[in-house]
Design an enzyme around this catalytic site. Sequence first.
Site, PDB file in Angstrom:
ATOM      1  N   ASP A   1     -13.857   4.829   4.456  1.00  0.00           N
ATOM      2  CA  ASP A   1     -12.988   5.924   3.091  1.00  0.00           C
ATOM      3  C   ASP A   1     -14.843   6.652   2.505  1.00  0.00           C
ATOM      4  O   ASP A   1     -14.985   6.617   1.253  1.00  0.00           O
ATOM      5  CB  ASP A   1     -13.212   5.045   2.416  1.00  0.00           C
ATOM      6  CG  ASP A   1     -11.381   4.616   1.766  1.00  0.00           C
ATOM      7  OD1 ASP A   1     -10.966   5.532   1.818  1.00  0.00           O
ATOM      8  OD2 ASP A   1     -10.685   3.016   1.582  1.00  0.00           O
TER       9      ASP A   1
ATOM     10  N   GLN B   1      -7.420  -0.229   0.458  1.00  0.00           N
ATOM     11  CA  GLN B   1      -6.257   0.328  -0.671  1.00  0.00           C
ATOM     12  C   GLN B   1      -7.096  -0.315  -1.896  1.00  0.00           C
ATOM     13  O   GLN B   1      -6.661  -1.365  -1.762  1.00  0.00           O
ATOM     14  CB  GLN B   1      -5.037   0.290  -0.090  1.00  0.00           C
ATOM     15  CG  GLN B   1      -4.612   0.882  -0.966  1.00  0.00           C
ATOM     16  CD  GLN B   1      -4.535   2.663  -1.150  1.00  0.00           C
ATOM     17  OE1 GLN B   1      -4.867   2.768   0.165  1.00  0.00           O
ATOM     18  NE2 GLN B   1      -4.412   3.699  -1.601  1.00  0.00           N
TER      19      GLN B   1
ATOM     20  N   LYS C   1      -0.706   6.908   5.226  1.00  0.00           N
ATOM     21  CA  LYS C   1      -1.784   6.858   5.862  1.00  0.00           C
ATOM     22  C   LYS C   1      -1.123   6.497   7.091  1.00  0.00           C
ATOM     23  O   LYS C   1      -1.479   6.921   8.605  1.00  0.00           O
ATOM     24  CB  LYS C   1      -2.644   5.708   4.874  1.00  0.00           C
ATOM     25  CG  LYS C   1      -3.188   6.387   4.078  1.00  0.00           C
ATOM     26  CD  LYS C   1      -4.669   6.055   3.019  1.00  0.00           C
ATOM     27  CE  LYS C   1      -4.729   6.696   1.931  1.00  0.00           C
ATOM     28  NZ  LYS C   1      -5.420   5.498   0.970  1.00  0.00           N
TER      29      LYS C   1
HETATM   30  N1  GUN Z   1      -6.954   4.168  -3.757  1.00  0.00           N
HETATM   31  C1  GUN Z   1      -7.054   5.671  -4.564  1.00  0.00           C
HETATM   32  N2  GUN Z   1      -7.866   6.357  -4.062  1.00  0.00           N
HETATM   33  C2  GUN Z   1      -8.144   5.647  -3.312  1.00  0.00           C
HETATM   34  C3  GUN Z   1      -9.124   5.814  -1.922  1.00  0.00           C
HETATM   35  O1  GUN Z   1      -9.367   7.492  -1.500  1.00  0.00           O
HETATM   36  N3  GUN Z   1      -8.816   4.903  -0.446  1.00  0.00           N
HETATM   37  C4  GUN Z   1      -8.719   3.457  -1.110  1.00  0.00           C
HETATM   38  N4  GUN Z   1      -9.335   2.630  -0.072  1.00  0.00           N
HETATM   39  N5  GUN Z   1      -8.255   3.931  -1.820  1.00  0.00           N
HETATM   40  C5  GUN Z   1      -7.974   4.297  -2.866  1.00  0.00           C
END
Ligand code: GUN
Length: 283
Positions: free
Chosen positions: A119, A96, A52
């Site tokens: 998100d 995350q 990311k």
């Molecule tokens: N862990 C697995 N997928 C995601 C996601 O789309 N966003 C976040 N913040 N954590 C994750």
Amino acid sequence: MATIINGKETAGKKRLEIAAEVKSLKARGVTPGLAVILVGNDPASRTYVNNKEKDCSECGIVSEEYALPEDAKESEVLELIDRLNAAEHINGILVQLPVPKHISEEKVLRRISPRKDVDAFHPENVGKIMLGDYDFLPCTPSGVMDLLDEYGIRVEGKSCVVVGRSNIVGKPQAMLLLHRNGTVTICHSRTKNLAEVTKGADILIVAIGKADFIKADMVKDGAVVIDVGMNRRPDGKLTGDVDFAKVSEKASFITPVPGGVGPMTRLTLLKNTIKAARLQKGI
Ligand code: GUN
């Protein structure tokens, strides 16, 4: 033999468009900023966070990483979120997942300001998605919709089956398909005669986290198959939820793992961060 949907290439192309948009925002004095919070040492989460941050830097988005130890207190995470909610230069905040067990995921996700919730996990944003009137879309479901659009796959009137009912993928995915006038069925671990249901799908989207779970005899000839799964084989290789080799002989379109949905998930995060910056700066 199916057309392979190339998410890596599509996301790469769209990242260039995003980079151009960031450049024009910067010319107006706005540099989008994303804060990424990682608690603990989960290696998969570390990889996702690194990816990311790499995407952000490629597009000119500023990213700040806040890595907290596995034993960080819940109150520390919440206080950090409060500081980032108030920080002018941060437009998006992402925690995350998963967070360590002693920390409430629900409390953490509700603490993020809905305006910075890139998100789209905050209940306010989840509710807006349900109503079809939203600022942010959840990353993976939105990435899937972008892929369908890119390959000219229409949803209206199609039988869409989503396997998996998570808050992150299954439920919002079903809603986005419904907004496009798909006829949507959500399947899960208690679904009876799963293969009967999946065999009726024109568009089959699988997000359950079990390697090779969807076999060729569970798929209709000519179906569009989207594999959201990310599983590690014992040899360390990534693999999806669909038996790709066999199902690709039957499907009309199919996403590979890796290189399918994953890069598109990351793309949505960039789009949401820019959107957050625009909303916060009124442009
Ligand atoms: N862990 C697995 N997928 C995601 C996601 O789309 N966003 C976040 N913040 N954590 C994750």
